[in-house]
Design a protein around this motif. Structure first.
Motif, PDB file in Angstrom:
ATOM      1  N   UNK A 101       0.825  -1.212   0.000  1.00  0.00           N
ATOM      2  CA  UNK A 101       0.000   0.000   0.000  1.00  0.00           C
ATOM      3  C   UNK A 101       0.862   1.265   0.000  1.00  0.00           C
ATOM      4  N   UNK A 102       0.268   2.360  -0.427  1.00  0.00           N
ATOM      5  CA  UNK A 102       0.926   3.659  -0.350  1.00  0.00           C
ATOM      6  C   UNK A 102      -0.145   4.737  -0.262  1.00  0.00           C
ATOM      7  N   UNK A 103       0.285   5.978  -0.300  1.00  0.00           N
ATOM      8  CA  UNK A 103      -0.648   7.105  -0.270  1.00  0.00           C
ATOM      9  C   UNK A 103      -0.260   8.051  -1.389  1.00  0.00           C
ATOM     10  N   UNK A 104      -1.225   8.464  -2.185  1.00  0.00           N
ATOM     11  CA  UNK A 104      -0.988   9.472  -3.206  1.00  0.00           C
ATOM     12  C   UNK A 104      -1.527  10.814  -2.715  1.00  0.00           C
ATOM     13  N   UNK A 105      -0.853  11.881  -3.100  1.00  0.00           N
ATOM     14  CA  UNK A 105      -1.277  13.199  -2.604  1.00  0.00           C
ATOM     15  C   UNK A 105      -0.651  14.309  -3.433  1.00  0.00           C
ATOM     16  N   UNK A 106      -1.215  15.491  -3.276  1.00  0.00           N
ATOM     17  CA  UNK A 106      -0.690  16.705  -3.883  1.00  0.00           C
ATOM     18  C   UNK A 106      -0.500  17.718  -2.763  1.00  0.00           C
ATOM     19  N   UNK A 107       0.667  18.345  -2.706  1.00  0.00           N
ATOM     20  CA  UNK A 107       0.936  19.309  -1.639  1.00  0.00           C
ATOM     21  C   UNK A 107       1.922  20.356  -2.124  1.00  0.00           C
ATOM     22  N   UNK A 108       1.793  21.554  -1.567  1.00  0.00           N
ATOM     23  CA  UNK A 108       2.722  22.644  -1.846  1.00  0.00           C
ATOM     24  C   UNK A 108       3.175  23.224  -0.514  1.00  0.00           C
ATOM     25  N   UNK A 109       4.478  23.444  -0.371  1.00  0.00           N
ATOM     26  CA  UNK A 109       5.041  24.110   0.796  1.00  0.00           C
ATOM     27  C   UNK A 109       5.629  25.441   0.360  1.00  0.00           C
ATOM     28  N   UNK A 110       5.243  26.506   1.034  1.00  0.00           N
ATOM     29  CA  UNK A 110       5.764  27.846   0.750  1.00  0.00           C
ATOM     30  C   UNK A 110       6.545  28.344   1.956  1.00  0.00           C
ATOM     31  N   UNK A 111       7.678  28.980   1.703  1.00  0.00           N
ATOM     32  CA  UNK A 111       8.543  29.483   2.768  1.00  0.00           C
ATOM     33  C   UNK A 111       8.778  30.981   2.583  1.00  0.00           C
ATOM     34  N   UNK A 112       8.880  31.696   3.691  1.00  0.00           N
ATOM     35  CA  UNK A 112       9.194  33.118   3.618  1.00  0.00           C
ATOM     36  C   UNK A 112       9.111  33.774   4.978  1.00  0.00           C
ATOM     37  N   UNK A 113       9.492  35.039   5.026  1.00  0.00           N
ATOM     38  CA  UNK A 113       9.401  35.847   6.236  1.00  0.00           C
ATOM     39  C   UNK A 113       8.350  36.924   6.015  1.00  0.00           C
ATOM     40  N   UNK A 114       7.513  37.132   7.009  1.00  0.00           N
ATOM     41  CA  UNK A 114       6.336  37.975   6.840  1.00  0.00           C
ATOM     42  C   UNK A 114       6.499  39.345   7.480  1.00  0.00           C
TER      43      UNK A 114
END
Length: 212
Positions: A101-114
């Motif tokens: 078994x496995x898991x499929x997914x879509x994800x985005x990680x955003x990095x920055x200083x606010x």
């Protein structure tokens, strides 16, 4: 985020589109209290900065905004469609049984200083834009101006806004690309046949191809 090359998503317009389609994001920071996370609706201005700029707000009582004010790098997680992948979806199961078994997914990680802000006019513009975005599809959309002005003024005093220029974007689109085309087709068909709408949603992201 661990992202094998086969699953990496590098196209900026597609990354930004996935961000805009995610209704609730997770803001993660590290500061004096340690790691903190908040679940927030955010707005993306895709044309502001090289990767776009995110806008949102936190309750003033939520001390996480101080991490932003103190210059902590923030991680913002946009979790898209996801689904459990059963070995039963793979034709390879019947051929040799070497499947798990496995898991499929879509994800985005955003990095920055606010940058944080408490200016009432700027906050009003932000909450108005957020409201208009999420009310827009309703037959009779509620507007910020529907509430008494003095009530809104009081609510604005209880929040802190932030603008987060995105320094880095990492995207993953794990859709069984490391499997044979026959197995990919089996995954798409298995998810599409599920009664779970989350499975059906992910199935629509898996491209069709000729069976092997």
């Amino acid at each position: 985020m661990y992202t094998p090359r086969a699953f990496a998503l590098d196209d900026l317009p597609e990354l930004q589109q996935l961000i805009q389609h995610t209704r609730l994001a997770q803001l993660v920071t590290f500061g004096e209290p340690g790691l903190q996370a908040s679940h927030l609706p955010l707005l993306l201005n895709p044309d502001e900065g090289p990767n776009g700029t995110l806008y949102g707000h936190l309750a003033k009582a939520n001390r996480q905004w101080r991490d932003l004010q103190n210059g902590s790098e923030a991680l913002v997680i946009f979790a898209g469609a996801e689904a459990y992948i059963s070995p039963a979806f793979y034709p390879a199961k019947a051929e040799h049984g070497k499947v798990v078994p496995t898991w499929n997914y879509i994800a985005v990680h955003a990095y920055g200083k606010a940058e944080v802000f408490t200016d009432a006019e700027r906050l009003l513009a932000l909450v108005t834009a957020l409201t208009d975005r999420h009310e827009g599809s309703r037959a009779q959309p509620w507007k910020v101006s529907d509430a008494p002005a003095d009530y809104i003024d009081g609510m604005l005093k209880a929040i802190v806004g932030f603008a987060l220029p995105i320094d880095r974007l990492i995207g993953t689109r794990k859709l069984s690309q490391n499997r044979s085309q026959a197995d990919i087709n089996g995954v798409r068909e298995g998810l599409a046949a599920s009664i779970d709408v989350r499975d059906q949603t992910l199935a629509r992201f898996i491209p069709q191809g000729a069976s092997e």
